[in-house]
Write a protein that holds these residues in place. Structure first.
Motif, PDB file in Angstrom:
ATOM      1  N   PRO A  62      30.231  28.114  58.203  1.00 55.65           N
ATOM      2  CA  PRO A  62      30.709  29.385  58.740  1.00 55.65           C
ATOM      3  C   PRO A  62      32.125  29.699  58.249  1.00 55.65           C
ATOM      4  O   PRO A  62      32.963  28.809  58.115  1.00 55.65           O
ATOM      5  N   ALA A 101      33.905  32.657  62.423  1.00 58.16           N
ATOM      6  CA  ALA A 101      32.572  33.279  62.416  1.00 58.16           C
ATOM      7  C   ALA A 101      31.476  32.399  63.007  1.00 58.16           C
ATOM      8  O   ALA A 101      30.311  32.781  63.004  1.00 58.16           O
ATOM      9  N   ARG A 102      31.840  31.223  63.528  1.00 56.37           N
ATOM     10  CA  ARG A 102      30.829  30.287  64.038  1.00 56.37           C
ATOM     11  C   ARG A 102      29.896  30.950  65.052  1.00 56.37           C
ATOM     12  O   ARG A 102      28.675  30.862  64.951  1.00 56.37           O
ATOM     13  N   SER A 103      30.435  31.600  66.058  1.00 52.21           N
ATOM     14  CA  SER A 103      29.595  32.188  67.101  1.00 52.21           C
ATOM     15  C   SER A 103      28.689  33.280  66.537  1.00 52.21           C
ATOM     16  O   SER A 103      27.537  33.415  66.956  1.00 52.21           O
ATOM     17  N   GLN A 104      29.168  34.037  65.568  1.00 48.55           N
ATOM     18  CA  GLN A 104      28.339  35.071  64.946  1.00 48.55           C
ATOM     19  C   GLN A 104      27.197  34.440  64.143  1.00 48.55           C
ATOM     20  O   GLN A 104      26.067  34.925  64.186  1.00 48.55           O
ATOM     21  N   VAL A 105      27.503  33.360  63.427  1.00 50.19           N
ATOM     22  CA  VAL A 105      26.463  32.664  62.655  1.00 50.19           C
ATOM     23  C   VAL A 105      25.390  32.146  63.605  1.00 50.19           C
ATOM     24  O   VAL A 105      24.184  32.316  63.364  1.00 50.19           O
ATOM     25  N   GLU A 126      24.624  33.246  66.566  1.00 51.29           N
ATOM     26  CA  GLU A 126      23.891  34.376  67.143  1.00 51.29           C
ATOM     27  C   GLU A 126      22.822  34.875  66.168  1.00 51.29           C
ATOM     28  O   GLU A 126      21.700  35.176  66.566  1.00 51.29           O
ATOM     29  N   VAL A 127      23.162  34.947  64.890  1.00 49.91           N
ATOM     30  CA  VAL A 127      22.174  35.337  63.876  1.00 49.91           C
ATOM     31  C   VAL A 127      21.034  34.328  63.857  1.00 49.91           C
ATOM     32  O   VAL A 127      19.850  34.707  63.858  1.00 49.91           O
ATOM     33  N   LEU A 149      29.508  36.072  56.637  1.00 52.53           N
ATOM     34  CA  LEU A 149      29.815  35.150  57.740  1.00 52.53           C
ATOM     35  C   LEU A 149      29.938  33.700  57.286  1.00 52.53           C
ATOM     36  O   LEU A 149      30.310  32.842  58.083  1.00 52.53           O
TER      37      LEU A 149
END
Length: 112
Positions: A15, A19-23, A25-26, A85
């Motif tokens: 990530p 961007a960890r949380s976005q990765v 979530e994807v 991300l």
């Protein structure tokens, strides 16, 4: 030559900073969809504690099933959703079993 034996994949995602949380979530959106694909025996993620890299373990019934997955709509959508991300592209390695020792512990098997 196409392998017909089960195949394991190791994919590593790094990530981008912050961007960890976005990765994740994807991945939460797409991983359950992959579980329903033909030949998917295992498709799960783990986190490498020191680096924060996300390591995906996959096991497919055959290389043909893996190829269908790799060229399919879900992977295309997943890759597009992860665009920007990640640091670089995911590192993806295809692995074939070399069974040694106990047949239950000497190869990667699905969790069920």
């Amino acid at each position: 030559m196409m392998q017909t034996d089960p195949i394991t994949v190791l994919a590593i995602f790094t990530p981008a900073p912050g961007a960890r949380s976005q990765v994740l979530e994807v991945m939460r959106k797409y991983i359950p969809r992959v579980h329903g694909e033909q030949g998917c025996d295992l498709y799960c993620i783990q986190e490498e504690e020191k680096t924060g890299r996300i390591v995906m373990f996959e096991r497919w019934a055959s290389e043909h099933d893996l190829d269908l997955h790799s060229q399919g709509r879900i992977v295309d959508e997943l890759n597009r959703a992860l665009d920007g991300l990640l640091v670089g592209s995911p590192e993806v390695t295809r692995l074939w079993p070399i069974p040694i020792g106990d047949p239950q512990r000497g190869v990667v098997r699905p969790a069920y």
